[in-house]
Write a protein that holds these residues in place. Structure first.
Motif, PDB file in Angstrom:
ATOM      1  N   SER A  15      -8.747   6.949   7.699  1.00 32.48           N
ATOM      2  CA  SER A  15      -9.128   7.018   6.290  1.00 32.48           C
ATOM      3  C   SER A  15      -7.980   6.671   5.354  1.00 32.48           C
ATOM      4  O   SER A  15      -8.200   6.245   4.235  1.00 32.48           O
ATOM      5  CB  SER A  15      -9.682   8.403   5.955  1.00 32.48           C
ATOM      6  OG  SER A  15      -8.703   9.392   6.180  1.00 32.48           O
ATOM      7  N   ASP A  16      -6.740   6.843   5.806  1.00 33.92           N
ATOM      8  CA  ASP A  16      -5.610   6.511   4.949  1.00 33.92           C
ATOM      9  C   ASP A  16      -4.943   5.194   5.337  1.00 33.92           C
ATOM     10  O   ASP A  16      -3.889   4.853   4.826  1.00 33.92           O
ATOM     11  CB  ASP A  16      -4.584   7.643   4.956  1.00 33.92           C
ATOM     12  CG  ASP A  16      -3.971   7.871   6.327  1.00 33.92           C
ATOM     13  OD1 ASP A  16      -4.527   7.375   7.334  1.00 33.92           O
ATOM     14  OD2 ASP A  16      -2.940   8.566   6.401  1.00 33.92           O
ATOM     15  N   LEU A  17      -5.581   4.409   6.195  1.00 32.17           N
ATOM     16  CA  LEU A  17      -5.055   3.109   6.586  1.00 32.17           C
ATOM     17  C   LEU A  17      -4.975   2.207   5.357  1.00 32.17           C
ATOM     18  O   LEU A  17      -5.962   1.996   4.664  1.00 32.17           O
ATOM     19  CB  LEU A  17      -5.963   2.460   7.636  1.00 32.17           C
ATOM     20  CG  LEU A  17      -5.600   1.072   8.111  1.00 32.17           C
ATOM     21  CD1 LEU A  17      -4.287   1.102   8.883  1.00 32.17           C
ATOM     22  CD2 LEU A  17      -6.702   0.513   8.985  1.00 32.17           C
ATOM     23  N   VAL A  18      -3.804   1.713   5.040  1.00 30.74           N
ATOM     24  CA  VAL A  18      -3.588   0.884   3.851  1.00 30.74           C
ATOM     25  C   VAL A  18      -3.888  -0.573   4.196  1.00 30.74           C
ATOM     26  O   VAL A  18      -3.280  -1.145   5.092  1.00 30.74           O
ATOM     27  CB  VAL A  18      -2.143   1.037   3.336  1.00 30.74           C
ATOM     28  CG1 VAL A  18      -1.906   0.122   2.150  1.00 30.74           C
ATOM     29  CG2 VAL A  18      -1.860   2.484   2.976  1.00 30.74           C
ATOM     30  N   PHE A  19      -4.840  -1.162   3.465  1.00 31.08           N
ATOM     31  CA  PHE A  19      -5.208  -2.552   3.698  1.00 31.08           C
ATOM     32  C   PHE A  19      -4.264  -3.510   2.998  1.00 31.08           C
ATOM     33  O   PHE A  19      -3.830  -4.495   3.563  1.00 31.08           O
ATOM     34  CB  PHE A  19      -6.621  -2.836   3.175  1.00 31.08           C
ATOM     35  CG  PHE A  19      -7.707  -2.236   3.994  1.00 31.08           C
ATOM     36  CD1 PHE A  19      -7.866  -2.569   5.320  1.00 31.08           C
ATOM     37  CD2 PHE A  19      -8.591  -1.342   3.428  1.00 31.08           C
ATOM     38  CE1 PHE A  19      -8.884  -2.029   6.076  1.00 31.08           C
ATOM     39  CE2 PHE A  19      -9.610  -0.801   4.174  1.00 31.08           C
ATOM     40  CZ  PHE A  19      -9.754  -1.142   5.491  1.00 31.08           C
ATOM     41  N   PHE A  30      -3.487 -13.709   2.004  1.00 31.82           N
ATOM     42  CA  PHE A  30      -4.360 -14.667   2.702  1.00 31.82           C
ATOM     43  C   PHE A  30      -5.398 -13.934   3.545  1.00 31.82           C
ATOM     44  O   PHE A  30      -6.590 -14.247   3.510  1.00 31.82           O
ATOM     45  CB  PHE A  30      -3.517 -15.598   3.578  1.00 31.82           C
ATOM     46  CG  PHE A  30      -4.339 -16.572   4.373  1.00 31.82           C
ATOM     47  CD1 PHE A  30      -4.921 -17.672   3.753  1.00 31.82           C
ATOM     48  CD2 PHE A  30      -4.538 -16.387   5.728  1.00 31.82           C
ATOM     49  CE1 PHE A  30      -5.692 -18.573   4.481  1.00 31.82           C
ATOM     50  CE2 PHE A  30      -5.304 -17.285   6.461  1.00 31.82           C
ATOM     51  CZ  PHE A  30      -5.886 -18.372   5.832  1.00 31.82           C
ATOM     52  N   ASN A  31      -4.960 -12.940   4.306  1.00 34.89           N
ATOM     53  CA  ASN A  31      -5.884 -12.180   5.144  1.00 34.89           C
ATOM     54  C   ASN A  31      -6.829 -11.317   4.321  1.00 34.89           C
ATOM     55  O   ASN A  31      -7.954 -11.058   4.746  1.00 34.89           O
ATOM     56  CB  ASN A  31      -5.114 -11.331   6.151  1.00 34.89           C
ATOM     57  CG  ASN A  31      -4.497 -12.172   7.238  1.00 34.89           C
ATOM     58  OD1 ASN A  31      -5.082 -13.145   7.685  1.00 34.89           O
ATOM     59  ND2 ASN A  31      -3.294 -11.817   7.660  1.00 34.89           N
ATOM     60  N   LEU A  32      -6.387 -10.881   3.146  1.00 36.00           N
ATOM     61  CA  LEU A  32      -7.277 -10.117   2.269  1.00 36.00           C
ATOM     62  C   LEU A  32      -8.463 -10.969   1.839  1.00 36.00           C
ATOM     63  O   LEU A  32      -9.609 -10.506   1.855  1.00 36.00           O
ATOM     64  CB  LEU A  32      -6.521  -9.599   1.050  1.00 36.00           C
ATOM     65  CG  LEU A  32      -7.384  -8.838   0.035  1.00 36.00           C
ATOM     66  CD1 LEU A  32      -7.949  -7.558   0.657  1.00 36.00           C
ATOM     67  CD2 LEU A  32      -6.581  -8.526  -1.208  1.00 36.00           C
ATOM     68  N   ILE A  36     -12.328 -10.132   2.622  1.00 38.65           N
ATOM     69  CA  ILE A  36     -13.362 -10.026   1.576  1.00 38.65           C
ATOM     70  C   ILE A  36     -14.575 -10.867   1.944  1.00 38.65           C
ATOM     71  O   ILE A  36     -15.717 -10.410   1.829  1.00 38.65           O
ATOM     72  CB  ILE A  36     -12.787 -10.428   0.208  1.00 38.65           C
ATOM     73  CG1 ILE A  36     -11.815  -9.349  -0.264  1.00 38.65           C
ATOM     74  CG2 ILE A  36     -13.892 -10.654  -0.815  1.00 38.65           C
ATOM     75  CD1 ILE A  36     -10.982  -9.753  -1.453  1.00 38.65           C
ATOM     76  N   PHE A  37     -14.349 -12.091   2.404  1.00 36.63           N
ATOM     77  CA  PHE A  37     -15.475 -12.936   2.828  1.00 36.63           C
ATOM     78  C   PHE A  37     -16.249 -12.286   3.983  1.00 36.63           C
ATOM     79  O   PHE A  37     -17.483 -12.321   4.017  1.00 36.63           O
ATOM     80  CB  PHE A  37     -15.007 -14.325   3.236  1.00 36.63           C
ATOM     81  CG  PHE A  37     -14.613 -15.200   2.091  1.00 36.63           C
ATOM     82  CD1 PHE A  37     -15.431 -15.352   0.981  1.00 36.63           C
ATOM     83  CD2 PHE A  37     -13.413 -15.880   2.111  1.00 36.63           C
ATOM     84  CE1 PHE A  37     -15.076 -16.152  -0.084  1.00 36.63           C
ATOM     85  CE2 PHE A  37     -13.034 -16.692   1.051  1.00 36.63           C
ATOM     86  CZ  PHE A  37     -13.863 -16.829  -0.052  1.00 36.63           C
ATOM     87  N   LEU A  38     -15.534 -11.696   4.918  1.00 37.64           N
ATOM     88  CA  LEU A  38     -16.197 -11.012   6.038  1.00 37.64           C
ATOM     89  C   LEU A  38     -17.029  -9.825   5.555  1.00 37.64           C
ATOM     90  O   LEU A  38     -18.145  -9.603   6.037  1.00 37.64           O
ATOM     91  CB  LEU A  38     -15.163 -10.536   7.059  1.00 37.64           C
ATOM     92  CG  LEU A  38     -14.496 -11.630   7.882  1.00 37.64           C
ATOM     93  CD1 LEU A  38     -13.335 -11.033   8.687  1.00 37.64           C
ATOM     94  CD2 LEU A  38     -15.496 -12.295   8.806  1.00 37.64           C
TER      95      LEU A  38
END
Length: 86
Positions: A15-19, A30-32, A36-38
């Motif tokens: 729950s606290d995993l930072v994206f 880039f991965n964000l 988002i598309f996924l």
């Protein structure tokens, strides 16, 4: 996958995993975008509704949707429920 991210270690409570947005975050910019598309695609497939993340959504200083899993879940819940109300 998790194994593709070198600094990612699976833990019981994510729950606290930072994206995104701080040191040690799971995703770079880039991965964000790909993430988002996924998410948009998965919501469309699962709930049969289309949501789109706007720049204001992503940069929301109050909700911080990509700060952690909890924030993202709450944000998606809000977006999905708003679509169902229309």
């Amino acid at each position: 996958a998790c194994s593709d991210v070198p600094h990612f270690k699976m833990k019981d409570d994510i729950s606290d995993l930072v994206f995104f947005g701080s040191k040690g975050a799971l995703l770079d910019s880039f991965n964000l975008v790909n993430f988002i598309f996924l998410i948009e695609d998965q919501v469309a497939t699962t709930f049969k509704i289309n949501i789109k993340f706007e720049t204001d959504d992503i940069l929301n200083k109050e909700l911080k949707p990509f700060l952690n899993v909890t924030n993202l879940a709450g944000f998606l819940d809000m977006k999905i429920n708003k679509k169902h109300e229309l």
